[in-house]
Design an enzyme around this catalytic site. Structure first.
Site, PDB file in Angstrom:
ATOM      1  N   SER A 163      -2.169   9.736   3.972  1.00 18.80           N
ATOM      2  CA  SER A 163      -3.614   9.973   3.840  1.00 18.80           C
ATOM      3  C   SER A 163      -3.956  11.230   4.611  1.00 18.80           C
ATOM      4  O   SER A 163      -3.291  11.543   5.599  1.00 18.80           O
ATOM      5  CB  SER A 163      -4.387   8.788   4.422  1.00 18.80           C
ATOM      6  OG  SER A 163      -5.752   9.126   4.570  1.00 18.80           O
ATOM      7  N   TYR A 176      -5.609   3.100  11.470  1.00 20.77           N
ATOM      8  CA  TYR A 176      -5.179   3.574  10.140  1.00 20.77           C
ATOM      9  C   TYR A 176      -4.668   5.017  10.250  1.00 20.77           C
ATOM     10  O   TYR A 176      -3.592   5.355   9.750  1.00 20.77           O
ATOM     11  CB  TYR A 176      -6.370   3.504   9.179  1.00 20.77           C
ATOM     12  CG  TYR A 176      -6.101   3.970   7.764  1.00 20.77           C
ATOM     13  CD1 TYR A 176      -5.499   3.136   6.834  1.00 20.77           C
ATOM     14  CD2 TYR A 176      -6.472   5.250   7.364  1.00 20.77           C
ATOM     15  CE1 TYR A 176      -5.273   3.562   5.521  1.00 20.77           C
ATOM     16  CE2 TYR A 176      -6.257   5.689   6.058  1.00 20.77           C
ATOM     17  CZ  TYR A 176      -5.648   4.832   5.151  1.00 20.77           C
ATOM     18  OH  TYR A 176      -5.426   5.266   3.857  1.00 20.77           O
TER      19      TYR A 176
HETATM   20  N1  LIG Z   1      -8.075   5.060  -2.106  1.00 25.94           N
HETATM   21  C1  LIG Z   1      -8.151   6.025  -1.220  1.00 25.94           C
HETATM   22  O1  LIG Z   1      -9.202   6.683  -1.064  1.00 25.94           O
HETATM   23  C2  LIG Z   1      -6.939   6.373  -0.394  1.00 25.94           C
HETATM   24  C3  LIG Z   1      -6.983   7.565   0.347  1.00 25.94           C
HETATM   25  C4  LIG Z   1      -5.881   7.910   1.129  1.00 25.94           C
HETATM   26  C5  LIG Z   1      -4.772   7.098   1.142  1.00 25.94           C
HETATM   27  N2  LIG Z   1      -4.744   5.959   0.424  1.00 25.94           N
HETATM   28  C6  LIG Z   1      -3.530   5.127   0.502  1.00 25.94           C
HETATM   29  O2  LIG Z   1      -3.070   4.849  -0.801  1.00 25.94           O
HETATM   30  C7  LIG Z   1      -2.342   3.619  -0.780  1.00 25.94           C
HETATM   31  C8  LIG Z   1      -2.833   2.737  -1.922  1.00 25.94           C
HETATM   32  O3  LIG Z   1      -4.203   2.519  -1.716  1.00 25.94           O
HETATM   33  P1  LIG Z   1      -5.212   2.137  -2.889  1.00 25.94           P
HETATM   34  O4  LIG Z   1      -6.470   2.832  -2.581  1.00 25.94           O
HETATM   35  O5  LIG Z   1      -4.566   2.294  -4.199  1.00 25.94           O
HETATM   36  O6  LIG Z   1      -5.412   0.569  -2.544  1.00 25.94           O
HETATM   37  P2  LIG Z   1      -5.818  -0.677  -3.448  1.00 25.94           P
HETATM   38  O7  LIG Z   1      -6.677  -0.275  -4.583  1.00 25.94           O
HETATM   39  O8  LIG Z   1      -6.339  -1.669  -2.457  1.00 25.94           O
HETATM   40  O9  LIG Z   1      -4.421  -1.204  -4.014  1.00 25.94           O
HETATM   41  C9  LIG Z   1      -3.458  -1.633  -3.117  1.00 25.94           C
HETATM   42  C10 LIG Z   1      -2.284  -2.213  -3.852  1.00 25.94           C
HETATM   43  O10 LIG Z   1      -1.311  -2.603  -2.867  1.00 25.94           O
HETATM   44  C11 LIG Z   1      -1.121  -4.020  -2.904  1.00 25.94           C
HETATM   45  N3  LIG Z   1      -0.972  -4.490  -1.527  1.00 25.94           N
HETATM   46  C12 LIG Z   1      -1.854  -4.402  -0.523  1.00 25.94           C
HETATM   47  N4  LIG Z   1      -1.349  -4.955   0.581  1.00 25.94           N
HETATM   48  C13 LIG Z   1      -0.116  -5.400   0.275  1.00 25.94           C
HETATM   49  C14 LIG Z   1       0.885  -6.082   0.981  1.00 25.94           C
HETATM   50  N5  LIG Z   1       0.731  -6.441   2.266  1.00 25.94           N
HETATM   51  N6  LIG Z   1       2.040  -6.388   0.342  1.00 25.94           N
HETATM   52  C15 LIG Z   1       2.210  -6.044  -0.960  1.00 25.94           C
HETATM   53  N7  LIG Z   1       1.300  -5.402  -1.694  1.00 25.94           N
HETATM   54  C16 LIG Z   1       0.137  -5.089  -1.079  1.00 25.94           C
HETATM   55  C17 LIG Z   1      -2.364  -4.573  -3.608  1.00 25.94           C
HETATM   56  O11 LIG Z   1      -2.120  -5.803  -4.260  1.00 25.94           O
HETATM   57  P3  LIG Z   1      -2.400  -7.233  -3.498  1.00 25.94           P
HETATM   58  O12 LIG Z   1      -3.699  -7.081  -2.774  1.00 25.94           O
HETATM   59  O13 LIG Z   1      -2.428  -8.237  -4.590  1.00 25.94           O
HETATM   60  O14 LIG Z   1      -1.243  -7.426  -2.582  1.00 25.94           O
HETATM   61  C18 LIG Z   1      -2.611  -3.460  -4.629  1.00 25.94           C
HETATM   62  O15 LIG Z   1      -1.734  -3.568  -5.722  1.00 25.94           O
HETATM   63  C19 LIG Z   1      -2.540   3.029   0.605  1.00 25.94           C
HETATM   64  O16 LIG Z   1      -1.412   3.279   1.398  1.00 25.94           O
HETATM   65  C20 LIG Z   1      -3.750   3.778   1.145  1.00 25.94           C
HETATM   66  O17 LIG Z   1      -3.739   3.867   2.550  1.00 25.94           O
HETATM   67  C21 LIG Z   1      -5.810   5.564  -0.356  1.00 25.94           C
END
Ligand SMILES: NC(=O)c1ccc[n+]([C@@H]2O[C@H](COP(=O)([O-])OP(=O)(O)OC[C@H]3O[C@@H](n4cnc5c(N)ncnc54)[C@H](OP(=O)(O)O)[C@@H]3O)[C@@H](O)[C@H]2O)c1
Length: 278
Positions: A163, A176
């Site tokens: 991130s 985080y």
């Molecule tokens: N969205 C943003 O703005 C943003 C910005 C910077 C970085 N990121 C990073 O991008 C990555 C993905 O984020 P996202 O925004 O796509 O999140 P998201 O929409 O919440 O999706 C997260 C995915 O990971 C799974 N997950 C979460 N915790 C888990 C665990 N303990 N074990 C196995 N699976 C797990 C969730 O499924 P379940 O809940 O069913 O397990 C879901 O499939 C993260 O590392 C986040 O820090 C996101």
């Protein structure tokens, strides 16, 4: 005649080399957290480029739905229910991956992550531990567990979904940010340590991307406007705008790129602050 055949053969060879540089055909991948958001887009991007993909998440029903959809699209995707914050479940996941892919893995995308947003003095020990184990320990341990499989593939690639919170200070919560900063440093260390094993390691560092992790924040119009004002491109990103970079970093075409942390942020991290509106 002989010359014409030779020239045709050589053009065919050039075309096939060009195609294989931009294809993941025959490769295997593990993407954590593939049922929603960025991970979901990464599964589809890698599978669309020809890879066989294994993914995981904690919710069995949602995973089954996704697997059904991907099968109907002709993608080769398998999945496991796994909470990556639990050590034994990570061990089991890699055993399943190893047996699915015959002990060889080309690509590991450490995507699953979570956040709790609050001022530093308010974090409990449990919240500290949840964010550390989900975002940092899981990714570190999965790299350790996957190392023999990545090495056995002959051409391995790890991509961390980090991130920009690990690059610059934003009010996303200090724990985080610390996990993402640590991921960025691990990217550099592993790139140097595992280059001899033909494993490349890179990170992508997104700014705000429309996913379930942040949708509640982006629904707040005042908050959204602050994000947009700070971003030269005047919008938040889409999951597909991150997955395309993840896929690129896994392609043979990226074979000399390792140890890099690349921002996907509409220009946010290069904005010195004067371009705040307009
Ligand atoms: N969205 C943003 O703005 C943003 C910005 C910077 C970085 N990121 C990073 O991008 C990555 C993905 O984020 P996202 O925004 O796509 O999140 P998201 O929409 O919440 O999706 C997260 C995915 O990971 C799974 N997950 C979460 N915790 C888990 C665990 N303990 N074990 C196995 N699976 C797990 C969730 O499924 P379940 O809940 O069913 O397990 C879901 O499939 C993260 O590392 C986040 O820090 C996101």
């Amino acid at each position: 005649m002989g010359d014409a055949t030779g020239s045709r053969n050589s053009s065919a060879a050039t075309a096939s080399r060009a195609t294989s540089r931009w294809s993941l055909q025959g490769m295997t991948a593990l993407v954590t957290g593939g049922t929603r958001g960025i991970g979901h887009a990464v599964v589809e991007e890698l599978a669309g480029l020809g890879a066989s993909v294994h993914t995981c998440s904690r919710k069995e029903d949602e995973l089954a739905e996704c697997l059904k959809k991907w099968a109907s699209l002709g993608f080769r995707v398998t999945g496991s229910v796994c909470d990556v914050s639990v050590r034994e479940q990570r061990d089991r996941l890699i055993r399943e991956v190893s047996s699915t892919f015959d002990g060889k893995l080309n690509i590991l995308v450490n995507n699953a992550g979570t956040n709790v947003r609050k001022p530093t003095v308010e974090f409990s020990a449990e919240e500290f531990s949840l964010i550390m184990t989900t975002n940092l320990e899981s990714a570190y341990h999965l790299c350790q567990l996957a190392h023999p499989l990545l090495k056995a593939s002959g051409a391995g690639s790890i991509v961390f979904v980090s991130s920009i919170a690990g690059v610059v200070a934003i009010n996303t919560g200090s724990i985080y940010a610390a996990t993402k900063g640590a991921i960025n440093q691990i990217t550099k260390n592993l790139a140097c340590e595992w280059a001899k094993d033909n494993i490349r390691i890179n990170s992508v560092a997104p700014w705000y991307i429309k996913t379930s992790l942040v949708e509640h924040l982006l629904q707040d119009e005042v908050f959204l406007q602050r994000i947009v004002d700070r971003t030269p491109m005047k919008r938040v990103g889409e999951p597909e705008e991150v997955s395309s970079l993840v896929a690129y970093l896994c392609l043979p075409a990226a074979s000399y790129i390792t140890g890099q942390i690349i921002s996907v942020d509409g220009g946010m991290t290069v904005n010195g602050g004067l371009y705040t509106s307009g």
